[in-house]
Design an enzyme around this catalytic site. Structure first.
Site, short mmCIF file in Angstrom:
data_model
loop_
_atom_site.label_atom_id
_atom_site.label_comp_id
_atom_site.label_asym_id
_atom_site.label_seq_id
_atom_site.Cartn_x
_atom_site.Cartn_y
_atom_site.Cartn_z
CB CYS A 107 12.45 7.96 11.03
SG CYS A 107 13.38 6.69 10.15
CE LYS A 115 -2.87 3.23 2.02
NZ LYS A 115 -2.21 4.51 1.80
CD GLU A 130 11.78 3.12 10.59
OE1 GLU A 130 11.71 3.95 11.54
OE2 GLU A 130 11.83 3.44 9.40
CD GLU A 163 9.56 11.63 13.78
OE1 GLU A 163 10.55 11.12 13.24
OE2 GLU A 163 8.46 11.04 13.89
#
Length: 487
Positions: free
Chosen positions: A289, A182, A256, A389
């Protein structure tokens, strides 16, 4: 306004989920070029029926794929790697259009990293075996085998969909799994093109399917009982939704997720290397990330480090991703730009100081989603900008006096994906690495992820499971124990 419209014909085309399966679709979604702010293409949103068709096709294809001789599966994976390199220009163009990542750097990644990961995992195919367990010689023969988990759903992230493919899809295919992909709605076209390339490479029909769409498509996929494992790269909020969906089917996950990585700089550090590491993540507009977004610097070199990082950030060329002189493009969307600028504004209101950056860029870049490299000082360790973040080109820089203080600040986070240390004292570096609560530690410029041959992943809100190395392929294998009674 930047003009990339002439290249957008690469983004359109029919979407194939299996061999002859065409998407029924539930309407179409529009994509906006982040460099221009203009709509440039649309694509179908896969329906729940499309998801079911793809999973059914994958379940039929998986034993066919896994049953091919090892040499043939290796050949097909290497065919795919070769085709990716041959079409590196096309993939780099698509990626620049859909994510705003500079063309030149991404083309280099396709040429160098994609083959390395696929060739590495192709090499594992003939080395996957179980063990014998010699507990009762002469009376029993006890051994294990390793089998593919079955059908894997891979949900890609928009900041590096093709990176996700070589990190997670390559080992899943090498393990003998079929994969339903996806793509992210903000960057679907590279993955769609990859799906078509899989057919050219020689995969059995249904082995690799690509289902573009939004949240509804992802929801149908993660709830589907025909999925044997899900690999997701993205944020903790979405991971919690996926976890709730898979609780009904008890489907295992590889996650992750995000990061808020600390970069500890001791007084004896090589500041050229420090600055290079702090600027490298700007190549993806800070949308990485593992970005070292919390720079922790010893008192003795704090002022010099601030000055040098500030100068480096101000020297970064921001603009058109097709300009070979540009280092940094836009962030992914208008929403991302506004969210990042809002976090900067709140940080300043909370007492942080703007060393450089902040604000929207004007001129030819005014219509795009550009945020300049931004450095903040004096941000409190418990503030939003230090704890959440940002996923943009924003770094906070703080002082520390002792090594223990630096470790305490670094570990004061809900995340644990990566950490970084700079010191010429290897004993101090390894001590710090042992104390940092994160999945990967880079020392003196060491990157994260480190290599296709090394495991990569996080702890706490940065997820669980590993990509890369032997651990990466074992995520997609299951162990069967066979106990033979001997007469």
């Amino acid at each position: 306004m930047l003009d990339t419209h002439s290249k957008t014909d690469l983004l359109q085309g029919a979407i194939v989920v299996g061999d002859d399966i065409r998407l029924e679709g539930e309407g179409r979604m529009t994509h906006v070029n982040p460099a221009t702010g203009r709509e440039q293409a649309d694509f179908p949103q896969a329906s729940a029926r499309d998801v079911d068709d793809a999973v059914v096709a994958a379940r039929a294809a998986q034993p066919v794929w896994a049953g091919l001789p090892a040499a043939r599966r290796q050949e097909i994976l290497r065919n795919l790697s070769r085709l990716m390199v041959e079409q590196a220009d096309e993939f780099a163009t698509i990626n620049a259009l859909e994510t705003g990542t500079p063309y030149a750097g991404f083309r280099s990644m396709i040429v160098n990293r994609f083959p390395a990961w696929f060739d590495y995992y192709a090499g594992w195919i003939e080395k996957l075996h179980g063990d014998t367990i010699d507990l009762d010689p002469g009376r029993a023969f006890l051994f294990t085998t390793k089998e593919p988990v079955g059908v894997v759903a891979k949900i890609l992230t928009w900041n590096g969909p093709l990176n996700n493919i070589y990190m997670a899809v390559a080992p899943a295919l090498a393990a003998g799994c079929a994969v339903v992909i996806k793509p992210p709605e903000l960057a679907p076209f590279g993955a769609i093109r990859f799906g078509k390339l899989c057919r050219e490479a020689g995969f059995p029909a249904g082995t690799v399917s690509v289902l573009p769409g939004g949240a509804a498509t992802g929801d149908a996929l993660t709830r589907h009982p025909g999925i044997d494992k899900i690999s997701f790269t993205g944020g903790p909020a979405t991971a919690r939704i996926i976890g709730a969906n898979t609780a009904q089917t008890i489907t295992p996950l590889v996650l992750e997720l995000g990061g808020k990585s600390a970069h500890i700089v001791f007084p004896d550090a090589d500041l050229d290397s420090v600055v290079a590491q702090q600027t490298a993540f700007c190549r993806l507009a800070g949308q990485v990330c593992t970005s070292p977004t919390r720079l922790l610097v010893h008192d003795e070199i704090y002022d010099e480090t601030v000055a040098r990082v500030k100068a480096a950030y101000e020297a970064i060329t921001v603009g058109d991703p097709f300009d070979p002189n540009v280092i940094m493009g836009p962030v992914i969307s208008e929403g991302a730009r506004d969210r990042i600028l809002g976090m900067i504004d709140r940080a300043l209101a909370d007492g942080a100081t703007l060393a450089t950056g902040g604000g929207r860029l004007g001129g030819d870049l005014a219509d795009g989603f550009f945020v300049p490299p931004t450095l903040l000082t004096n941000a409190a360790h418990d503030s939003e900008i230090s704890q959440e973040e940002v996923f943009g080109p924003v770094v906070t820089i703080s002082r520390f006096s002792t090594a223990e203080e630096a470790i305490a600040i670094a570990n004061d986070s809900q995340f644990g994906l990566a950490g970084f240390v700079h010191t010429r004292d290897i004993n101090k570096a390894l001590w710090a690495a042992s104390k940092l609560d994160a999945g990967t530690i880079g020392i003196n410029g060491g990157a994260s992820p480190a290599s296709y041959a090394a495991p990569f992943g996080g702890v706490r809100n940065s997820g669980y499971g590993r990509e890369g190395g032997r651990e990466g392929i074992e995520e997609f294998l299951r162990v069967k124990t066979i106990n033979v009674a001997l007469s």
